[in-house]
Design a protein around this motif. Structure first.
Motif, PDB file in Angstrom:
ATOM      1  N   THR A 150       0.924  -1.156  -0.066  1.00  0.00           N
ATOM      2  CA  THR A 150      -0.015   0.104   0.223  1.00  0.00           C
ATOM      3  C   THR A 150       0.876   1.434  -0.048  1.00  0.00           C
ATOM      4  O   THR A 150       1.762   1.357   0.911  1.00  0.00           O
ATOM      5  N   GLY A 151       0.429   2.066  -0.997  1.00  0.00           N
ATOM      6  CA  GLY A 151       1.238   3.299  -0.955  1.00  0.00           C
ATOM      7  C   GLY A 151       2.737   3.350  -1.957  1.00  0.00           C
ATOM      8  O   GLY A 151       3.269   4.488  -1.800  1.00  0.00           O
ATOM      9  N   SER A 153       5.298   2.758  -5.129  1.00  0.00           N
ATOM     10  CA  SER A 153       5.262   2.845  -6.548  1.00  0.00           C
ATOM     11  C   SER A 153       6.767   2.359  -7.008  1.00  0.00           C
ATOM     12  O   SER A 153       7.658   2.184  -6.186  1.00  0.00           O
ATOM     13  N   SER A 211      12.459   4.868   1.470  1.00  0.00           N
ATOM     14  CA  SER A 211      11.041   4.077   1.227  1.00  0.00           C
ATOM     15  C   SER A 211      10.749   3.014   1.973  1.00  0.00           C
ATOM     16  O   SER A 211       9.587   2.820   2.508  1.00  0.00           O
ATOM     17  N   ARG A 214       9.294   4.093   5.377  1.00  0.00           N
ATOM     18  CA  ARG A 214       8.126   4.822   5.163  1.00  0.00           C
ATOM     19  C   ARG A 214       6.984   3.774   4.909  1.00  0.00           C
ATOM     20  O   ARG A 214       5.822   3.733   5.564  1.00  0.00           O
ATOM     21  N   LEU A 215       7.370   2.743   4.355  1.00  0.00           N
ATOM     22  CA  LEU A 215       6.275   1.756   3.760  1.00  0.00           C
ATOM     23  C   LEU A 215       6.277   0.516   4.717  1.00  0.00           C
ATOM     24  O   LEU A 215       4.945   0.109   5.198  1.00  0.00           O
TER      25      LEU A 215
END
Length: 543
Positions: A150-151, A153, A211, A214-215
């Motif tokens: 989720t979130g 890319s 990343s 954060r993820l």
């Protein structure tokens, strides 16, 4: 097992099970039969179907002319079973062998072939019962690592990590076309993208430093070095919060900085053995990354001490796995991570990584991996660097690489148990005859009194031939002569069994009684009394 021409001999000795099947297929193999066998393996969790090797023991490499067009066959399997297959070809002594990598069924989705669900039953393939089909359908454990992150890319993945994966996959598969694939093609082919969204496994393995935090912040790995047992602050602590492909070599290099060399003298020569075996350590770390529970908030901890390494990962063993069967049962909690690591040769999808850990410890005469700290909340592996018997390492080398290539993990376990003089478990006893035939171990005695020791070669290598003689015991005629002489020397008072046991303390009561009966049959001795209080006398001088 990563199958290469060099380890075919070991493969020939492997047992067929729900994850490994052999087919002679010398000339051809009907495609419908191929589909059925692949469907059965997929419903059992995936594995390897090998063509060109007989399934009956002793197995032989006969070669195969089946699957002449690998690309066409791969597409046919993919379309019929809706899974992603891989087919490899290798040659052994000039004979062609085909290896078909069969993926597992998708979670909760048994593989249906023309209305039938197949499974392995012994050496046969049979339709699954309704209950067995329901068991797969009702699977509650989803592969969290295969879900979209989720979130996330494509921009959250590090191009260096993707390129590292690309190069390793090309080398492992032997397909250099992979090197020219774009990042997006690589990720799609490895099933690490859902649409244009990276999966959880893609972020864990290839996410950029910013990343990952954060993820999936809890996917970090924490390394500590501790010079002693003090619970205070570690001498060094490093938090790795990035895709594993970005730091896997750096982590090992850091461990290796304090990887002492242990020196052992063998006559005029000095043997050097590293405290920590690279294979064992890397496998333990990658096992933690593949199998930890990412739904729990904790991090993976790697704690290095001067003589041991601890690998602690959140989450208990998957259902059905215990420290006792961890070598023989394989239930990947994060299948997509395990598949990705397997594609590039980092781990074995069949679970061989644990085998490699155990084998490397035995070959260097180190204690086996210890799981004693494991509970319902964490898996705790301790790898010891203590070398118990450096001469045992020399013995294995004297056996020769050609012989060792035929050893299975069970053979190494059996050898380790005999060297430690421990009790041999029932499941390892079928391996005994092979090691005796190879001259690695020897059988002493018969029946319930049977025991096993390392062969004369071992005691010659370690320079302890006298200990071999003691362990082996005196030969039968010498044992009988000792009994006869003792009975003759004590002819007036007689010799009870308890006294005769002192003459031959290495023999059991039944073995001594057998020797006494043989002496009695030869007319050398006789017994007065029928119970344990009975005494033996020399026939000479008998009235």
């Amino acid at each position: 097992m990563d199958i290469t021409p060099e380890n075919i001999n070991q493969l020939l000795d492997s047992d067929e099970d729900e994850h490994l099947e052999f087919k002679e297929a010398k000339n051809q193999l009907n495609f419908d039969d191929l589909l059925i066998n692949c469907a059965a393996l997929a419903n059992e969790g995936g594995g390897k179907l090998i063509l060109g090797i007989t399934d009956k023991r002793p197995r032989q490499v006969v070669g195969t002319n089946a699957v002449k067009d690998k690309q066409k066959c791969t597409l046919g399997l993919n379309e019929a079973l809706h899974l992603k297959f891989e087919i490899y070809e290798l040659y052994y002594t000039g004979k062609r062998i085909i290896i078909i990598e069969v993926p597992s069924h998708l979670p909760g989705t048994p593989v249906n072939l023309k209305g039938t669900y197949y499974m392995r039953q012994g050496e046969s393939v049979v339709p699954m019962s309704l209950d067995q089909v329901k068991h797969i359908i009702n699977e509650q454990v989803l592969d969290f690592s295969a879900l979209p992150c989720t979130g996330a890319s494509l921009a959250d993945l590090d191009v260096k990590a993707i390129d590292s994966f690309r190069r390793m996959w090309a080398r492992k598969s032997g397909n250099n076309q992979i090197l020219s694939s774009t990042d997006e093609q690589i990720l799609n082919n490895a099933e690490l993208l859902i649409g244009d969204v990276p999966t959880v496994s893609a972020v864990i393995l290839m996410g950029g430093k910013n990343s990952v935090g954060r993820l999936i912040a809890n996917s970090e790995l924490i390394f500590e070095y501790r010079s002693g047992e003090s619970s205070g602050q570690a001498q060094q602590r490093i938090d790795y919060r990035a895709g594993y492909f970005l730091f896997y070599d750096e982590l090992w290099d850091r461990i290796n900085l304090r990887n002492d060399i242990q020196h052992f003298h063998e006559g005029l020569f000095v043997r050097d053995i590293r405290t920590f075996n690279e294979i064992a350590v890397r496998e333990a770390i990658q096992n933690a990354i593949s199998h930890r529970d990412y739904n729990l908030p904790g991090s993976i901890f790697i704690r290095q001490f001067p003589r041991r390494i601890e690998v602690i990962s959140p989450g208990s063993f998957p259902e059905g796995i215990t420290p006792e069967n961890v070598l023989y049962k394989h239930v990947p909690r994060n299948r997509r991570i395990a598949e990705t690591l397997a594609r590039c040769g980092m781990v074995e999808r069949s679970g061989q990584g644990m085998n490699l850990m155990f084998e490397s410890c035995i070959k260097e005469s180190k204690p086996l991996p210890n799981f004693s700290g494991t509970d319902d909340y964490q898996v705790y592996i301790t790898i010891s660097g203590d070398i118990r018997n450096p001469r045992f390492v020399s013995f294995l080398e004297k056996i020769g690489q050609e012989t060792l290539a035929t050893f299975s993990t069970d053979d190494y376990l059996l050898l380790d148990i005999i060297e430690q003089e421990s009790e041999i478990p029932t499941f390892l006893r079928p391996r005994i005859d092979k090691l005796i035939e190879l001259g690695v171990i020897e059988r002493i005695g018969r029946g319930r009194g049977t025991r096993f020791i390392l062969s004369r070669r071992y005691y010659q290598v370690v320079g302890k031939k006298g200990i071999y003689t003691r362990k082996r015991g005196l030969d039968r005629d010498t044992n009988k002569e000792l009994l006869r002489k003792h009975i003759s020397d004590n002819g007036k008072n007689g010799s009870p069994l308890g006294e005769l046991k002192q003459v031959l303390p290495s023999l059991k009561d039944g073995q001594i009684r057998t020797l006494l009966r043989e002496l009695q049959s030869a007319g050398d001795i006789f017994c007065q009394g029928r119970t344990r209080a009975g005494k033996w006398f020399p026939t000479e001088g008998k009235d």
